[in-house]
Design an enzyme around this catalytic site. Structure first.
Site, short mmCIF file in Angstrom:
data_model
loop_
_atom_site.label_atom_id
_atom_site.label_comp_id
_atom_site.label_asym_id
_atom_site.label_seq_id
_atom_site.Cartn_x
_atom_site.Cartn_y
_atom_site.Cartn_z
N GLY B 14 -7.94 -2.41 3.24
CA GLY B 14 -6.46 -1.58 3.00
C GLY B 14 -6.08 -0.66 4.16
O GLY B 14 -6.46 -0.63 5.05
N ASN B 17 -9.23 2.45 2.77
CA ASN B 17 -10.77 1.90 2.73
C ASN B 17 -10.78 0.44 2.97
O ASN B 17 -9.76 -0.21 2.89
CB ASN B 17 -11.33 2.06 1.00
CG ASN B 17 -11.24 3.82 0.69
OD1 ASN B 17 -11.81 4.28 1.53
ND2 ASN B 17 -10.73 4.00 -0.29
N ALA B 18 -11.91 -0.02 3.36
CA ALA B 18 -12.32 -1.50 3.30
C ALA B 18 -13.42 -1.64 2.19
O ALA B 18 -14.30 -0.86 2.12
CB ALA B 18 -13.29 -1.75 4.55
N TYR B 75 9.28 -14.85 -1.65
CA TYR B 75 9.52 -13.44 -1.23
C TYR B 75 9.11 -13.20 0.06
O TYR B 75 8.21 -13.77 0.65
CB TYR B 75 8.27 -12.79 -2.16
CG TYR B 75 8.19 -11.24 -2.16
CD1 TYR B 75 8.70 -10.51 -3.43
CD2 TYR B 75 7.51 -10.62 -1.08
CE1 TYR B 75 8.38 -9.15 -3.30
CE2 TYR B 75 7.44 -9.24 -1.03
CZ TYR B 75 7.81 -8.48 -2.42
OH TYR B 75 7.53 -7.11 -2.00
N GLY B 79 2.66 -9.14 1.06
CA GLY B 79 1.44 -8.70 1.43
C GLY B 79 0.30 -9.44 1.32
O GLY B 79 0.21 -10.38 0.15
N ASP B 81 -2.87 -9.44 0.27
CA ASP B 81 -3.56 -9.04 -0.87
C ASP B 81 -2.84 -9.65 -2.06
O ASP B 81 -3.66 -9.92 -3.06
CB ASP B 81 -3.86 -7.50 -1.00
CG ASP B 81 -2.39 -6.77 -0.85
OD1 ASP B 81 -1.47 -7.31 -0.31
OD2 ASP B 81 -2.46 -5.35 -1.07
#
Lengths: 212, 212
Positions: B14, B17-18, B75, B79, B81
């Site tokens: 992210g 953090n990972a 879209y 992203g 994720d």
């Protein structure tokens, strides 16, 4: 709202700006440039900004309207701007959209509670700080599902707020009254609502008329 | 979710953090301490963080799953994720509550659109920065109207989000699936929803199983 033949000066002091009302003309002054000591006229004011308290106490021409709202509430530490916004209100949901957004519900002259949300500009800044490559769209958001990142951010601000206000409107069956700088954006979503960007000043005038 | 007899290492990178998955054990590592060059195992990863792109391209043991999601969407720039979160989903509203909150709606395997909102911690920091004397309540928020400032802030985060999700749920008639660190807070409001804090890793495992 009646027109005042006599001069009336009002101030609404926030955390970033002071909004000044001089006989119906409204000016927004950055707090950096706001020096109440240099102003000679009589000003009736409200201030959510505690850092000015001791300065105002020394100035006889600055009259604090904080304790003049007739609002009935059990809400602890309701901000003075919100107290003034619901002054004399029989029924309604007041949505004040500034650097913060406050929502207050009044039914049968009783304040039932409310919310504090982050305003649009602060939200945009916070995103910019966190995820610099994400940009808010300039376009207003309509009712459809966002299908690109810009709209996902812009509608991510509007749609949750709109959903909540509609839910409150249907639960309490009272009309919605919008005020504050960003509130005109809501006309699309609430065509039947009341929009009064000077609601606080109008209520302050009512208070001055009744009490001074 | 089946148990893997072979070793499987996954990473979800992210902006702060990972998150690392090592055979079912999840560890969150600050990006300051995250050095993919020092890791020798084969890692399957996704990353929303563009600044790692060139580093990963040089590392043969880091395999990017970005293009393996079977999500169908119009879209623009969804992203990775979010693409992974809706992988293989027939119908559902995915709500991923991390440092940002994303909401994605899938109906008949088609992604219809979604939202990006500020996460709770970022919202709290932004308020702290703007209005230092306002404090968020520690207590969770229930369904009633807030009657003190702490609750007005906490519920000012939860209630608009809950209203929007309920509106989407009733409009699209699909179930709600929560993931992300802050999502357990929503159990009160959505007792019938699915909660899977490792949804992304579970979908990454499905992709690895099918494609490698």
């Amino acid at each position: 709202m009646k027109k005042y033949s006599t001069s009336l000066f009002l101030a609404d002091i926030g955390h970033t700006n002071a909004k000044l009302w001089r006989n119906g003309k409204v000016e927004t002054v950055s707090l950096r440039n706001f020096k109440p000591e240099n102003i000679k006229q009589t000003f009736y004011f409200i201030s959510v900004n505690k850092s000015y308290q001791s300065r105002f106490e020394k100035l006889k021409n600055w009259i604090n309207l904080e304790n003049f709202s007739n609002s009935q509430t059990t809400y602890e530490t309701l901000g003075v701007d919100r107290k003034i916004a619901i002054h004399d209100l029989e029924n309604g949901i007041i949505v004040d959209m500034g650097s913060a957004i406050t929502i207050d519900i009044v039914k049968s002259q009783k304040h039932l509670g409310g919310y504090i949300l982050l305003g649009k500009e602060s939200l945009m800044l916070s995103f910019k700080d966190k995820i610099p490559h994400l940009n808010f769209g300039n376009s207003l958001c309509d009712e459809v599902l966002p299908n690109k990142t810009e709209d996902a951010l812009t509608c991510g601000f509007y749609h949750p707020l709109v959903s909540l206000i509609r839910e409150l409107e249907s639960r309490y069956k009272v009309e919605v009254i919008f005020t504050g700088g960003d509130s005109t954006d809501m006309k699309n979503f609430f065509p039947k609502a009341i929009f009064n960007k000077n609601l606080l000043f109008h209520n302050m005038i009512k208070i001055v008329e009744t009490n001074f």
